[in-house]
Design an enzyme around this catalytic site. Structure first.
Site, PDB file in Angstrom:
ATOM      1  N   GLU A  46      27.173   9.195  28.587  1.00  0.00           N
ATOM      2  CA  GLU A  46      25.795   8.811  28.303  1.00  0.00           C
ATOM      3  C   GLU A  46      24.996   8.638  29.593  1.00  0.00           C
ATOM      4  OE1 GLU A  46      22.337   7.734  26.544  1.00  0.00           O
ATOM      5  OE2 GLU A  46      24.116   8.277  25.370  1.00  0.00           O
TER       6      GLU A  46
ATOM      7  N   THR B  60      20.869  12.936  22.489  1.00  0.00           N
ATOM      8  CA  THR B  60      22.322  13.114  22.572  1.00  0.00           C
ATOM      9  C   THR B  60      22.832  14.102  21.531  1.00  0.00           C
ATOM     10  OG1 THR B  60      22.638  10.891  23.475  1.00  0.00           O
ATOM     11  CG2 THR B  60      24.541  11.922  22.449  1.00  0.00           C
TER      12      THR B  60
ATOM     13  N   HIS C 242      24.156   3.465  28.124  1.00  0.00           N
ATOM     14  CA  HIS C 242      22.894   3.716  27.413  1.00  0.00           C
ATOM     15  C   HIS C 242      21.832   2.753  27.937  1.00  0.00           C
ATOM     16  CE1 HIS C 242      20.053   4.027  24.056  1.00  0.00           C
ATOM     17  NE2 HIS C 242      20.706   5.095  23.649  1.00  0.00           N
TER      18      HIS C 242
ATOM     19  N   ASP D  12      24.928  13.873  29.123  1.00  0.00           N
ATOM     20  CA  ASP D  12      24.156  14.370  27.979  1.00  0.00           C
ATOM     21  C   ASP D  12      22.679  14.549  28.305  1.00  0.00           C
ATOM     22  OD1 ASP D  12      23.638  11.649  28.150  1.00  0.00           O
ATOM     23  OD2 ASP D  12      23.836  11.259  26.005  1.00  0.00           O
ATOM     24  N   HIS D  13      22.133  13.646  29.123  1.00  0.00           N
ATOM     25  CA  HIS D  13      20.718  13.723  29.494  1.00  0.00           C
ATOM     26  C   HIS D  13      20.453  12.710  30.588  1.00  0.00           C
ATOM     27  CE1 HIS D  13      20.252  10.000  27.255  1.00  0.00           C
ATOM     28  NE2 HIS D  13      20.706  10.598  26.157  1.00  0.00           N
TER      29      HIS D  13
END
Length: 625
Positions: free
Chosen positions: A241, A283, A399, A459-460
């Site tokens: 994450e 995600t 996160h 993921d980003h």
């Protein structure tokens, strides 16, 4: 009494509501678009927002002034939600985003970092309403001045209809720019209309043409560099994450941010120039790009439109080769519609919050350590049964807002980083790295490591939007030794560890998330059975990426430059990708690359349409057009 009757007039109630609404829309446009533009506000935004209460006053014979207050509060809440969304994601939300209350966590967790005192202006008029209710509006209004209100309603309907029809004639290239010029509500209507259009014409290209559009010469798959060298190995994909590429091999205060991943690089092939390509699905879009090598829808989460057709995914291709395929994520399957996504991708089993123990909570979810420890037990049983294993493991502790407990902080940060957004991010990434390291140790202890291929990717991005204050950007500049740029934000790590096959190998071919699947397939000796948009990053040096949603419409990136189209706040921009310095635009190059990027997107959309339930779409081949 005469004065009281005048103040209790329906027309006056609407006039007061109109004035307050104009002020709010002006503040909204300033906060979201960087300018007010009173002409657009009065002619485009205001009529649509004012239409509903005026129509109610026309239709109803008696109405409580409370209607005006309730509508006013609704508009205030809506506008504030849009402002906060734009500050975090740096684009206005779509109609779909606004109805996803269960998926608002990404924004709501960081509200304390997103709001400003100016936001309270949206609700300041409650005091005005309260005074009027106490003094004059304490009984239902009798509908007088109905003719005047009816005329106002007719004008509002006519203006709203005209502006919507005008907007429908134009394509949405950038959501925020379109909303600025055509109106936010009109933008939602246009998007919904385009979403459900049954006349979309999309064009397929051949594999040879696709390679040429990217600047390469097509090579048959079985002739690619190192095809099949990892055939029949167990496959573990660890999607971390918010992990950005700058964290790899980065140190602060003499401490590595990712010591375990850095150690893993010794047995790895490390692609250090992979660009983020997710859309509104975040995600879940990253999962789609990894397993399908097709672009996402962009403005809407792709997973919400799946029609249930079995997908030509990496998972299903592994199933055909007798792998037992599983995915692990410590959240509900309903989140991002994974209950539909995972069966379509073909996973034999999806482990979620239903199975993963709700223990050792960090933020809203079980810790990454809890997820990995649970997965270890399942993997032991699967391998003991003699199966080849594919496990897709997704972390969540890092996160936003990146807050971990004191006992989980492995870094001794310089004082200026402590309790900052940037400092919290670094601590959460360091924790995620520790959890991954423990999982790698498990694979080694069980004798699984040498028989496996382990993929690690982000993921980003995590550090973006309004939570990144001036101080945070200064801290990042101090850490990196240069200004924190879009390149630093959007580059994600793509690491492939395969003991005995790779040794500290770095590959700087430029790629995107859509290229992960073809690269993995090449190493595992899997020849594609259906078209993909991505390519094997080991084979091809050139690339052309289009990015939807998080960059303005018309933007593209190559290995040597980045072009950003115009958006609501900035004109078009052109950067040298290595230095991220502004350079003089080459109009001829931009036009050609934009045309090629659009062809790639249309090709992907044509392939994607086979798996989505959104109206009949006709895909045409290039030869037929």
């Amino acid at each position: 009494m005469k004065k009281t009757r005048k103040l209790n007039s329906p027309l006056l109630v609407l006039v007061i509501l109109s004035v307050l609404l104009l002020i709010k829309l002006g503040v909204f446009r300033y906060l979201v678009y960087g300018e007010v533009s009173w002409l657009r506000l009065v002619a485009i935004d205001f009529p649509v927002f004012m239409l509903l209460p005026v129509l109610l006053f026309v239709v109803l014979r008696r109405v409580s002034p409370l209607v005006a207050l309730i509508y006013n509060l609704f508009v205030s809440a809506l506008l504030v939600s849009i402002v906060w969304y734009e500050r975090y994601f740096q684009t206005v939300p779509s109609y779909f985003d606004l109805q996803q209350g269960d998926q608002a966590g990404s924004v709501m967790e960081t509200v304390s970092l997103l709001y400003t005192p100016l936001d309270f202006l949206f609700f300041a008029d409650i005091l005005v309403y309260a005074a009027l209710f106490v003094l004059y509006w304490n009984r239902p209004l009798t509908m007088k001045n109905r003719k005047k209100i009816s005329v106002a309603a007719f004008v509002l309907v006519a203006v709203s209809a005209v502006t919507t029809v005008v907007a429908l004639q134009k394509p949405i290239l950038d959501m925020t720019l379109f909303a600025k010029e055509q109106g936010f509500i009109q933008t939602q209507l246009v998007q919904a209309a385009q979403q459900n259009s049954a006349s979309a014409q999309m064009h397929l290209v051949s594999d040879e043409e696709l390679a040429e559009l990217k600047g390469n010469e097509f090579v048959p798959y079985t002739e690619h560099d190192r095809f099949g060298i990892a055939k029949d190995r167990h496959l573990f994909v660890i999607q971390i994450e918010s992990l950005q590429n700058f964290a790899i091999n980065q140190s602060i205060n003499g401490q590595e941010l990712t010591p375990n991943l850095n150690e893993l690089l010794g047995d790895s092939l490390y692609f250090d120039r992979m660009f983020q390509q997710i859309g509104a699905g975040n995600t879940s879009d990253a999962e789609w790009l990894l397993h399908m090598s097709l672009m996402t829808k962009g403005l809407d989460p792709t997973v919400n439109y799946l029609n249930g057709t079995p997908l030509p995914s990496l998972v299903n291709m592994l199933n055909e080769r007798d792998y037992y395929t599983t995915t692990y994520h410590a959240d509900k399957l309903e989140y991002w519609n994974r209950a539909e996504l995972y069966p379509s991708l073909g996973f034999d089993y999806a482990y979620s919050s239903e199975e993963i123990p709700n223990e050792d909570l960090i933020g809203l979810w079980p810790s990454d350590r809890t997820m990995f420890q649970f997965a270890e037990g399942e993997i032991q049983e699967q391998i003991a049964s003699g199966k080849k294993v594919y496990a897709n493991l997704m972390t969540v502790t890092s996160h936003t807002p990146f807050e971990v407990r004191e006992q989980d902080k492995y870094l001794e940060l310089p004082e200026e980083y402590v309790d900052t957004y940037t400092g919290n991010y670094l601590q959460s990434i360091r924790y995620a790295d520790e959890a991954v390291g423990e999982f790698i140790d498990f694979l080694k202890a069980e004798g699984i490591y040498e028989e496996s291929m382990i993929v690690v990717n982000g993921d980003h991005s995590g550090l973006h939007g309004r939570p990144m204050t001036k101080t945070d950007n200064e801290l990042m500049a101090g850490l990196l030794g240069h200004t924190y740029s879009l390149k630093d934000r959007f580059l994600l790590p793509f690491i492939i560890a395969a003991p005995g096959l790779f040794e500290s190998e770095v590959n700087s071919n430029f790629g995107g998330q859509v290229d992960m699947m073809p690269t993995i397939m090449n190493l595992m000796g899997i020849e594609p059975q259906s078209p993909m948009v991505g390519h094997n990053m080991l084979q091809y040096e050139n690339n052309l990426l289009a990015v939807r949603y998080y960059l303005p419409g018309g933007s593209y990136i190559t290995g040597d430059h980045m072009y950003l189209g115009q958006n609501a706040r900035y004109p078009e921009r052109y950067y040298d990708f290595d230095t991220m310095e502004r350079i003089e635009p080459d109009k001829e190059t931009i036009e050609q690359k934009q045309e090629n990027a659009l062809k790639i997107l249309n090709h992907s959309d044509a392939l994607l349409s086979n798996f989505l339930d959104e109206g009949e779409e006709e895909a045409e081949t290039g030869e037929e057009s």
